[in-house]
Enzyme design. Structure first.
Site, PDB file in Angstrom:
ATOM      1  N   GLU A   1      50.950 -44.891 -18.289  1.00  0.00           N
ATOM      2  CA  GLU A   1      52.231 -44.357 -17.850  1.00  0.00           C
ATOM      3  C   GLU A   1      52.764 -43.455 -18.964  1.00  0.00           C
ATOM      4  O   GLU A   1      52.802 -43.877 -20.122  1.00  0.00           O
ATOM      5  CB  GLU A   1      53.214 -45.493 -17.582  1.00  0.00           C
ATOM      6  CG  GLU A   1      52.779 -46.439 -16.475  1.00  0.00           C
ATOM      7  CD  GLU A   1      53.718 -47.615 -16.335  1.00  0.00           C
ATOM      8  OE1 GLU A   1      54.854 -47.412 -15.850  1.00  0.00           O
ATOM      9  OE2 GLU A   1      53.331 -48.734 -16.726  1.00  0.00           O
TER      10      GLU A   1
ATOM     11  N   ARG B   1      44.377 -58.676 -22.833  1.00  0.00           N
ATOM     12  CA  ARG B   1      44.929 -57.593 -23.646  1.00  0.00           C
ATOM     13  C   ARG B   1      44.796 -57.941 -25.126  1.00  0.00           C
ATOM     14  O   ARG B   1      44.575 -59.104 -25.500  1.00  0.00           O
ATOM     15  CB  ARG B   1      46.393 -57.349 -23.287  1.00  0.00           C
ATOM     16  CG  ARG B   1      47.296 -58.525 -23.594  1.00  0.00           C
ATOM     17  CD  ARG B   1      48.747 -58.224 -23.252  1.00  0.00           C
ATOM     18  NE  ARG B   1      49.269 -57.171 -24.115  1.00  0.00           N
ATOM     19  CZ  ARG B   1      50.465 -56.616 -23.934  1.00  0.00           C
ATOM     20  NH1 ARG B   1      51.222 -56.969 -22.926  1.00  0.00           N
ATOM     21  NH2 ARG B   1      50.892 -55.694 -24.772  1.00  0.00           N
TER      22      ARG B   1
ATOM     23  N   LYS C   1      55.934 -50.903 -25.593  1.00  0.00           N
ATOM     24  CA  LYS C   1      56.394 -49.524 -25.692  1.00  0.00           C
ATOM     25  C   LYS C   1      57.921 -49.448 -25.749  1.00  0.00           C
ATOM     26  O   LYS C   1      58.483 -48.571 -26.409  1.00  0.00           O
ATOM     27  CB  LYS C   1      55.855 -48.689 -24.525  1.00  0.00           C
ATOM     28  CG  LYS C   1      54.451 -48.187 -24.753  1.00  0.00           C
ATOM     29  CD  LYS C   1      54.067 -47.089 -23.784  1.00  0.00           C
ATOM     30  CE  LYS C   1      53.752 -47.621 -22.411  1.00  0.00           C
ATOM     31  NZ  LYS C   1      53.199 -46.557 -21.527  1.00  0.00           N
TER      32      LYS C   1
END
Length: 555
Positions: free
Chosen positions: A36, A262, A272
Site C-alpha cells: 500500500e 511476518r 507504518k
C-alpha cells in the site's frame, strides 16, 4: 565480490511451488508484491520482497509490483517512487510495468454491481459506531442490518447515487450479504465500498467511492493470474472472504493464498503508522533517517542489498513466527562488509602527535593494502613529522591490559613505524593538547628481535588528512520490545537518547577524498562506515557508521 557463506534457512513454500509445476497445476509461476503506498518500505517488507521475487526468479516465473491504492487520503506519489527505488535497490525487477489496484476500479465496480444483482450485496446506512455494535463480538453473533433486505432495484439505485456523489463521506456503504452469525468476523457482511470524496493520485477525481482492501486484493490477484498469492499470517482469517468473492464473481482465475509468519525484529518498530509518527513528530530526520527500520534508512546507513537478502535467507520462511534478534541482521551486514569493504583509517577524536626525531619536511608515501584478504590493490598514506592518533590511544594512567600508548610506552602505527611516547604537552588545566613521540627508523614493516610492541593503533597524517564529520548511529530504541511500556506509556518513551552521536573535526586518510556515495569502508578499529548522501559536501564529507566491528549474534 565475495558472498556471505551463511546457509539459507528452510522455506516451506518452495516445495509447494515445485510440486505445482511438476503436477501441471501451473505451467508458470506468477507472484506479486502488493504494498500500500501509504509509507516507506521497512525491513519486514524486505522479507516479502525477497520471498515473492525470489520464488518467481528461482522457478523462471514473473513477479508483479502492484500498488494496492484503495485509500487515496493516506497515499502519495512520494511513497510510490520510494517503493520502486527500494525494490530495484534490493536487486529485483518486476514483470512489465508497475501495476495499480486502481487500474481495476472499473472492473471492481462492475463486480460490485454483479453482487447486488445476485442479491449478495446491499447498501447500508448504519453509522460506523452502529455497524460495530451490530457486528457482534468473538463470542456473540452479529445482528442483521435493518437495511439488509433492501431490494435489488433499490440497492442498484442507491449504489449508482453513491457513485454520482450524492452522499457525504460515511453516509452509506456497500456491504456483502454473507452471514452475520459466522464465527469468522470477516464474513459478517464486510464493507465492499465506502464514500470518500478524495483526489486519487492515479485516477484523479473520477471516483468518490473506493473499494475496500479486502474486496480489491483477491480480485486483483485473479485479474493478474497470480498462481501463488503469498500473504502474512494476519490475513489467514481473511482467506475465506477472498475465496467467497472468487466463488461468487465471474473472475478469470482462482488464486490460492498462502500465509507465512511476518518478520518480528527486536529493538525495532515496523508499524507504518508509528514510523510515520516518528517522522511527523520529528523524532527522526525523515523516512530515510539511518536509525529507521525503513529500507531507505538502511541504504543511507550503508547496508548493502546483498546483506539484507542474505538476512532474509538466514531467517527463512515458515508459519511459526517468533522474535528475531536484531544482532542477526547486524551479523549479515558485518559479514558482507568484512569480505567486501576496503580498509581505511579515520581518527574520530584527534590528538596531534609530533615525531620529534623525524626529519622536518620529509614525507614518505607508504603503501597500505586496501583489504587484508581480497586483492583490492593499495592506497597511499603519506607519513611525515606530524600526524593524528585517537585521544583514547594515549593514557597516562592506563588500566591493566592496556595495549596502546602510555608514558614511555611503544606501539606500532598501522603499516608504519614503532613510536615511543616521550612527552605530553598540556594546557593550564591539565588537558593534553599534543603528544611528542620518537620513532624507530628501523621498524618499518618489521619487528626487530627482542623488541616487544604491545599493540597497533591507527593514525592519519596531519597535513594531508581530510577534516570530516562522523555520525555514530546506534539502535533507535533502548528496549528489545519498544512497544511494551508502562501503563499509559508510549513506544516513544523507549527511544534511545544516544542513538546518534555527532563527532565534528574528525580526520580521515587522504584516499577517502575519492569516496563516493556507493562506497563503504572499514575504518580500522572503529567499525564500518559510508558517505552520508544528504549531508556531505565537496571537501567536507560526512561519514555514517553502518555497524560496529563487534558481533553479538551467534557467539
Amino acid at each position: 565480490m565475495s558472498k556471505p557463506q551463511t546457509p539459507a534457512a528452510a522455506n516451506f513454500l518452495r516445495p509447494i511451488v515445485q510440486a505445482d509445476l511438476e503436477s501441471g497445476k501451473h505451467s508458470k509461476v506468477v507472484t506479486r508484491f502488493p504494498p500500500e503506498p501509504n509509507g516507506y518500505l521497512h525491513i519486514g517488507h524486505a522479507k516479502s520482497i525477497c520471498l515473492n521475487f525470489g520464488l518467481a526468479q528461482e522457478f523462471g516465473g514473473d513477479c508483479n509490483l502492484r500498488f494496492d491504492d484503495t485509500n487515496p487520503a493516506k497515499e502519495d506519489q512520494e511513497y510510490i517512487d520510494a517503493i520502486k527505488r527500494d525494490v530495484e535497490w534490493l536487486g529485483f525487477k518486476w514483470a512489465g510495468q508497475e501495476r495499480y489496484a486502481s487500474n481495476y476500479f472499473d472492473q471492481l465496480h462492475e463486480w460490485a454491481v454483479h453482487l447486488i444483482k445476485s442479491g449478495k450485496a446491499y447498501v447500508c446506512d448504519l453509522s460506523a459506531d452502529e455497524a460495530r455494535e451490530y457486528r457482534g463480538t468473538l463470542t456473540e453473533s452479529g445482528r442483521n442490518s435493518p437495511y439488509r433486505d433492501r431490494s435489488v432495484v433499490e440497492n442498484l439505485d442507491l449504489f449508482a447515487r453513491m457513485r454520482a456523489g450524492e452522499y457525504a463521506d460515511g453516509e452509506k456503504v456497500l456491504r456483502a450479504r454473507i452471514d452475520m452469525s459466522s464465527p469468522n468476523m470477516n464474513l459478517r457482511d464486510p464493507i465492499l465500498y465506502r464514500i470518500r470524496h478524495a483526489h486519487h493520485h492515479q485516477t484523479g477525481d473520477k471516483w468518490c467511492i473506493y473499494p475496500s482492501y479486502d474486496f480489491t486484493h483477491g480480485q486483483s490477484d485473479a485479474i493478474e493470474g497470480i498462481t501463488h498469492s503469498i500473504c502474512t499470517l494476519e490475513f489467514e482469517d481473511h482467506r475465506p472472504l477472498y475465496e467467497w468473492f472468487l466463488a461468487n464473481l465471474p473472475v478469470p482465475a482462482h488464486p490460492r493464498q498462502y500465509e507465512f509468519a511476518r518478520l518480528n525484529l527486536n529493538y525495532t518498530i515496523t508499524s507504518k503508522r508509528k514510523l510515520k509518527q516518528l517522522v511527523d513528530e520529528k523524532h527522526v530526520s525523515g523516512w530515510d533517517d539511518p536509525r529507521m527500520s525503513t529500507l531507505s534508512g538502511y541504504r543511507r546507513r550503508g547496508y548493502t542489498p546483498a546483506s539484507i537478502r542474505n538476512f532474509c535467507d538466514m531467517i527463512g520462511v515458515n508459519r511459526a513466527g517468533g522474535l528475531v534478534d536484531i544482532g542477526m541482521l547486524e551479523f549479515a551486514i558485518r559479514e558482507d562488509l568484512d569480505a567486501n569493504a576496503p580498509r581505511a583509517m579515520c581518527v574520530l577524536r584527534p590528538l596531534k602527535v609530533v615525531i620529534i626525531n623525524y626529519p622536518e619536511g620529509q614525507v614518505e608515501n607508504l603503501e597500505l593494502v586496501r583489504h587484508p584478504k581480497q586483492d583490492m590493490g593499495v592506497r597511499v598514506v603519506p607519513f611525515s613529522r606530524e600526524l593524528y592518533i585517537d585521544h583514547d590511544d594515549y593514557q597516562e594512567n592506563p588500566p591493566k591490559g592496556y595495549k596502546r600508548l602510555e608514558p614511555g610506552g611503544e606501539v606500532r602505527l598501522r603499516g608504519s613505524y614503532v613510536i615511543r611516547a616521550e612527552q605530553a604537552i598540556k594546557d593550564t588545566e591539565g588537558n593534553i593538547l599534543e603528544l611528542h613521540c620518537s620513532y624507530d627508523p628501523d621498524t618499518l614493516g618489521k619487528n626487530p628481535e627482542g623488541r616487544k610492541v604491545k599493540g597497533v593503533i591507527h593514525w592519519v597524517p596531519a597535513q594531508d588528512s581530510i577534516e570530516c564529520e562522523v555520525r555514530l548511529y546506534d539502535r533507535l530504541f533502548r528496549s528489545p520490545n519498544p512497544e511494551k511500556t508502562e501503563e499509559g506509556g508510549s513506544f516513544l518513551d523507549n527511544i534511545n537518547p544516544d542513538s546518534l552521536v555527532v563527532l565534528k573535526g574528525c580526520r580521515a586518510e587522504p584516499s577517502l577524498r575519492l569516496a563516493t556515495q556507493e562506497d563503504r569502508f572499514q575504518f580500522e578499529r572503529e567499525g564500518y562506515f559510508c558517505i552520508d548522501p544528504k549531508n556531505s559536501q565537496p571537501n567536507a564529507p560526512v561519514f555514517n557508521r553502518t555497524v560496529t566491528l563487534r558481533d553479538s549474534w551467534g557467539q
